[in-house]
Every structure is written in C-alpha cells, then in structure tokens.
Write an enzyme that holds these catalytic residues in place. Sequence first.
Site, PDB file in Angstrom:
ATOM      1  N   GLU A 116      -9.746   6.346  -0.293  1.00  0.00           N
ATOM      2  CA  GLU A 116      -8.878   5.266  -0.769  1.00  0.00           C
ATOM      3  C   GLU A 116      -7.427   5.160  -0.824  1.00  0.00           C
ATOM      4  O   GLU A 116      -6.622   6.486  -0.893  1.00  0.00           O
ATOM      5  CB  GLU A 116      -9.384   5.058  -1.928  1.00  0.00           C
ATOM      6  N   ASP A 118      -3.835   2.579  -2.140  1.00  0.00           N
ATOM      7  CA  ASP A 118      -3.914   1.784  -2.900  1.00  0.00           C
ATOM      8  C   ASP A 118      -2.603   1.602  -3.093  1.00  0.00           C
ATOM      9  O   ASP A 118      -1.561   2.093  -2.951  1.00  0.00           O
ATOM     10  CB  ASP A 118      -4.605   2.164  -4.922  1.00  0.00           C
ATOM     11  N   GLU A 120      -1.528  -1.110  -6.380  1.00  0.00           N
ATOM     12  CA  GLU A 120      -1.890  -1.544  -7.894  1.00  0.00           C
ATOM     13  C   GLU A 120      -0.514  -1.939  -8.638  1.00  0.00           C
ATOM     14  O   GLU A 120       0.742  -1.271  -8.206  1.00  0.00           O
ATOM     15  CB  GLU A 120      -2.482  -0.288  -8.306  1.00  0.00           C
ATOM     16  N   THR A 134       1.427   3.703  -6.271  1.00  0.00           N
ATOM     17  CA  THR A 134       1.008   3.095  -5.380  1.00  0.00           C
ATOM     18  C   THR A 134      -0.472   5.112  -5.506  1.00  0.00           C
ATOM     19  O   THR A 134      -0.120   5.895  -6.535  1.00  0.00           O
ATOM     20  CB  THR A 134       1.458   3.819  -4.461  1.00  0.00           C
ATOM     21  N   ASN A 135      -1.281   5.219  -4.406  1.00  0.00           N
ATOM     22  CA  ASN A 135      -2.551   6.039  -5.313  1.00  0.00           C
ATOM     23  C   ASN A 135      -2.762   6.305  -3.501  1.00  0.00           C
ATOM     24  O   ASN A 135      -3.216   5.431  -2.494  1.00  0.00           O
ATOM     25  CB  ASN A 135      -3.355   5.855  -5.830  1.00  0.00           C
ATOM     26  N   GLY A 144     -15.850  11.630 -12.254  1.00  0.00           N
ATOM     27  CA  GLY A 144     -14.662  11.611 -12.739  1.00  0.00           C
ATOM     28  C   GLY A 144     -13.651  12.779 -12.060  1.00  0.00           C
ATOM     29  O   GLY A 144     -12.455  13.020 -13.656  1.00  0.00           O
ATOM     30  N   ARG A 149      -3.289  10.763  -6.688  1.00  0.00           N
ATOM     31  CA  ARG A 149      -1.860  11.376  -6.143  1.00  0.00           C
ATOM     32  C   ARG A 149      -0.887   9.936  -6.261  1.00  0.00           C
ATOM     33  O   ARG A 149      -0.794   9.392  -5.291  1.00  0.00           O
ATOM     34  CB  ARG A 149      -2.759  11.417  -4.234  1.00  0.00           C
TER      35      ARG A 149
END
Length: 297
Positions: A116, A118, A120, A134-135, A144, A149
């Site tokens: 993924e 991202d 967000e 941002t990830n 979990g 990052r």
Amino acid sequence: MDYLVFFSLVFILNGPSVTNAGYWPPSPGFYPSSKFRSMTFNQGFRNLWGPSHQSVHNNALDIWLDRTSGSGFKSVKPFRSGYFGASIKLQPGYTAGVITAFYLSNNEAHPGFHDEVDIEFLGTTFGKPYTLQTNVYIRGSGDGKIIGREMKFHLWFDPTKNFHHYAILWSPKDLIFFVDDVPIRRYPRKSSATFPLRPMWVYGSIWDASSWATEDGKYKADYKYQPFVGRFTNFKAGGCSAYSSPWCRPVTASPGRAGGLSRRQHMAMKWVHAHYLVYNYCWDNKRDHSLIPECWK
C-alpha cells in the site's frame, strides 16, 4: 551545524505553526501532472463501498462520512507502475478523527499480505492545520504487524479553500509524492523486500479513524459536525497497467528519461522538508529500526 540541517531539526521537533502557511516552495521547474490527461470519475473508477455516501456532479466526486457510513472508490484496472493523481478539497472546521485518503493498494488481491502507498489527510480541530501523511506498506498483514513508513507534513496553504493536486508516481526505481507538482517525498527502491512490486489499484476513501488519526487519538470524530465531505476532481491515472505489454516504459517524474528528480525538484523538496515536514519514521527513536532497514542502508 549546517543551517539547513538545524532549521530542519527545529521544524521536525516542533512542527511549523499555522502562521507559516503562505510561504510557497521554489518552482520545481517540471510539472508531471501536465503530462497526463484528466479523466472523469466514471471513466476510470467505480464505487467500492458506501454508495449512498457518494455523488458525482460536474466532473467532481463528493464522498462523505456521517455516523452511518463513510465511502470509498477504486480504479477499474490495476497498474504495475504509473502516475496517479487527483485534485482534492477538504472539509473545513472540526474534522478530528476523519481521514480522507487517496492511495494505491492490492489488499483485495492479497488479503493479509498486501502492499500500500498512501496519501492521507488527518483531520484536525479548530485552528490547527491538517496533516498530510504519506505512508508505504510492503507485504503488510492484517494482524497488527504492519510496518508503517510514515512521513507527515503540514501544507503551505489551506487545503479547505481550494482544490489542490496530490499525486503518487510509482516507478520500478522509486515512489515520489507530489503536492501541486512539488515533490514532497521520494522513497527509493533499496531492495525488493522494502519496495512494492506487485500490481496495485487506485483507491480513495473517507472514514472514521478516531483511535489514532488526530494527535494519536486524543481527539475523536464528533458527529454534530457531520457530514464530513471530501471532494475529488481532475483524476489522472497513467502508466503501465497490469495488462500492458512487458515492454511498456514506466513514466518518469523529471525532465530526463532516467527518472528520479532533477536538481530543481530536489531543491523544492528540501525546502518543503525544512519548512513543513513534521514527522519522519527514520528519525523516530521509538521505532525498531531493525524492521526498517532502508533507513540505515
């Protein structure tokens, strides 16, 4: 200590104040969004969930969250590289706990083991700026143990006043995040274990993440302010789809064909980091850095 490094550390530790809004970054000299044709929502996307909380009009898509539901959408085809952008306008006022997202993922194709990327927008309280997070997840799990990052930014404008263009460029060499064509983050491929390589779809959504979205969950979504609306328009999705020829050439983010970023783009990104970067996972001493080897390799 180098002045730029000192200045960066001050902002990382304390975060920029709202009064910094309005200081614009230097021109990156190259504008990737201009290289890709805009499409309407119906040309490239479909509703994924919450159809009653989604509306298309005048080439713009509204999705909203209230106490009954949020909403999400998905591209009609997967990609293995490309440029993916949308112009987005956010809800003003109290939006704590609410996340408006635009991202790449293959979670439906690889449940419990997905990639993924991202963008967000983390909702906020009165008088405080939105945080753009941002990830990047690599083969994350649903138990979990996902390794995030995250890099978080404030913005040099009010994202509730007008539409601004947010984009992800995914090439075999790197991931680059853009705001109005200004690169704010480059995530290079340092190993196959820390970089997404499987096809992903483009998604957007709005949902309640009260447990963590605003100041680590201190402030929750308050539905007396509902509905919370995210507006999207000027969709762009171009590159190599999962169905393209193996010889499809990945798109680039810079004037040169080699990819990466130009000198002017690097300067613009460094300016953003010096003024508006508020969290970098590589600099977080509370993180287990053995799980994020790209930070020290």
